[in-house]
Design a protein around this motif. Structure first.
Motif, short mmCIF file in Angstrom:
data_model
loop_
_atom_site.label_atom_id
_atom_site.label_comp_id
_atom_site.label_asym_id
_atom_site.label_seq_id
_atom_site.Cartn_x
_atom_site.Cartn_y
_atom_site.Cartn_z
N TRP A 40 0.82 -1.20 0.00
CA TRP A 40 0.00 0.00 0.00
C TRP A 40 0.86 1.26 0.00
CZ3 TRP A 40 -5.28 -0.72 -0.13
CH2 TRP A 40 -5.73 -2.00 0.20
N LYS A 41 0.30 2.34 -0.54
CA LYS A 41 0.88 3.68 -0.43
C LYS A 41 -0.22 4.57 0.13
CE LYS A 41 4.61 3.68 -3.59
NZ LYS A 41 5.69 4.58 -3.69
N ILE A 42 0.19 5.63 0.81
CA ILE A 42 -0.80 6.56 1.34
C ILE A 42 -1.12 7.59 0.26
CG2 ILE A 42 -1.27 8.34 3.05
CD1 ILE A 42 0.31 6.72 5.06
N GLU A 43 -2.41 7.72 -0.04
CA GLU A 43 -2.87 8.69 -1.03
C GLU A 43 -3.10 10.05 -0.38
OE1 GLU A 43 -6.13 8.54 -4.50
OE2 GLU A 43 -6.98 8.30 -2.48
N SER A 44 -3.66 10.06 0.83
CA SER A 44 -3.92 11.32 1.50
C SER A 44 -4.00 11.12 3.00
CB SER A 44 -5.23 11.95 1.00
OG SER A 44 -6.32 11.12 1.33
N LYS A 45 -3.77 12.23 3.72
CA LYS A 45 -3.91 12.29 5.17
C LYS A 45 -4.70 13.55 5.47
CE LYS A 45 0.51 10.07 6.29
NZ LYS A 45 1.82 10.29 6.91
N MET A 46 -6.02 13.44 5.39
CA MET A 46 -6.91 14.59 5.54
C MET A 46 -7.11 14.90 7.02
SD MET A 46 -7.24 15.19 2.40
CE MET A 46 -8.40 16.52 2.44
N LEU A 47 -6.90 16.17 7.37
CA LEU A 47 -6.96 16.62 8.76
C LEU A 47 -8.21 17.46 8.98
CD1 LEU A 47 -5.25 16.58 11.38
CD2 LEU A 47 -4.29 18.76 10.64
N SER A 48 -8.91 17.16 10.05
CA SER A 48 -10.09 17.94 10.42
C SER A 48 -10.04 18.22 11.92
CB SER A 48 -11.36 17.15 10.08
OG SER A 48 -12.49 17.86 10.47
N PRO A 66 8.14 15.68 3.46
CA PRO A 66 9.09 15.68 2.34
C PRO A 66 8.69 14.62 1.30
CG PRO A 66 10.11 14.79 4.34
CD PRO A 66 8.73 15.26 4.71
N GLU A 67 9.14 14.81 0.08
CA GLU A 67 8.81 13.89 -1.01
C GLU A 67 9.13 12.44 -0.64
OE1 GLU A 67 7.21 12.84 -4.60
OE2 GLU A 67 7.28 14.87 -3.81
N GLU A 68 10.24 12.24 0.03
CA GLU A 68 10.65 10.88 0.41
C GLU A 68 9.57 10.21 1.26
OE1 GLU A 68 13.84 8.71 3.32
OE2 GLU A 68 14.46 10.56 2.35
N THR A 69 9.05 10.92 2.25
CA THR A 69 8.03 10.35 3.13
C THR A 69 6.75 10.05 2.37
OG1 THR A 69 8.97 11.60 4.97
CG2 THR A 69 6.77 10.72 5.29
N ARG A 70 6.40 10.89 1.41
CA ARG A 70 5.18 10.67 0.62
C ARG A 70 5.26 9.41 -0.23
NH1 ARG A 70 4.80 16.26 -2.12
NH2 ARG A 70 5.91 17.25 -0.44
N ASN A 71 6.47 8.92 -0.45
CA ASN A 71 6.64 7.73 -1.28
C ASN A 71 6.88 6.45 -0.48
OD1 ASN A 71 6.33 8.81 -3.93
ND2 ASN A 71 8.25 9.89 -3.61
N TYR A 72 6.64 6.50 0.81
CA TYR A 72 6.77 5.29 1.62
C TYR A 72 5.72 4.26 1.18
CZ TYR A 72 9.74 7.58 5.17
OH TYR A 72 10.75 8.22 5.83
N SER A 73 6.07 2.99 1.32
CA SER A 73 5.11 1.91 1.06
C SER A 73 4.92 1.11 2.34
CB SER A 73 5.61 1.02 -0.07
OG SER A 73 6.81 0.38 0.29
N PHE A 74 3.79 0.45 2.42
CA PHE A 74 3.38 -0.28 3.62
C PHE A 74 2.95 -1.69 3.24
CE2 PHE A 74 2.76 4.20 3.98
CZ PHE A 74 3.21 4.53 5.23
N GLU A 75 3.65 -2.66 3.82
CA GLU A 75 3.35 -4.06 3.52
C GLU A 75 2.85 -4.74 4.79
OE1 GLU A 75 5.45 -8.01 1.58
OE2 GLU A 75 6.69 -6.29 2.09
N PHE A 76 1.61 -5.20 4.73
CA PHE A 76 0.99 -5.94 5.83
C PHE A 76 1.03 -7.41 5.43
CE2 PHE A 76 -0.80 -1.73 5.67
CZ PHE A 76 -0.90 -1.34 6.99
#
Length: 157
Positions: A40-48, A66-76
């Motif tokens: 998985w990759k994170i598409e958005s982190k919407m704050l309310s 930073p751009e690097e953090t936006r490109n993290y991937s997550f494997e469950f």
């Protein structure tokens, strides 16, 4: 002849309804299976509510990363282990993961921590699941900064 036609139609219908085994059903696609089926990759982190940063209202805090953090991937992984990787595929964080019995809470063995301007360090060890499919997972995290309570909605794709 007419009776043979009806008899053939009934037999065909009966065979088609009973020939599917239980392994053919969607039960094999449990939420846990869907979570562990892809990286998985994170598409958005919407704050309310939104935050004001330098005169700009920000609702998606990924803009602060930073751009690097936006490109993290997550494997469950299906064995209950979790790996977060950087854009080059290098493991940067490992833990465990699990879903509760009604698939409404995703838990991590150790908290995942991010550091944001204005908001500060934000860590979470659980995500309240809103929806899970084979292509999208959405969940929320409750957080407090100063005197303000926030809800962060994370969308994984």
């Amino acid at each position: 002849m007419k009776n043979n036609y009806y008899l053939s139609a009934i037999i065909t219908l009966f065979i088609s309804l009973t020939s599917c085994s239980s392994s053919d059903s969607n039960d094999a696609n449990t939420p846990s299976d869907m979570v562990s089926s892809k990286t998985w990759k994170i598409e958005s982190k919407m704050l309310s509510p939104t935050i004001n940063y330098g005169g700009v209202e920000i609702d998606d805090i990924m803009i602060l990363e930073p751009e690097e953090t936006r490109n993290y991937s997550f494997e469950f992984k299906s064995d209950g282990t979790f790996v977060q990787r950087d854009a080059a595929g290098v493991s940067i964080f490992e833990s465990t993961w699990s879903l509760n019995s009604d698939n409404t809470l995703l838990s991590f063995g150790e908290p995942i921590v991010y550091n944001y301007p204005v908001v500060g360090e934000m860590g979470f060890s659980t995500i309240d699941i809103i929806s899970i499919s084979s292509s999208k997972m959405v969940g929320t995290i409750e957080s407090t900064f100063g005197e303000d309570d926030y809800e962060l909605t994370i969308t994984f794709i």
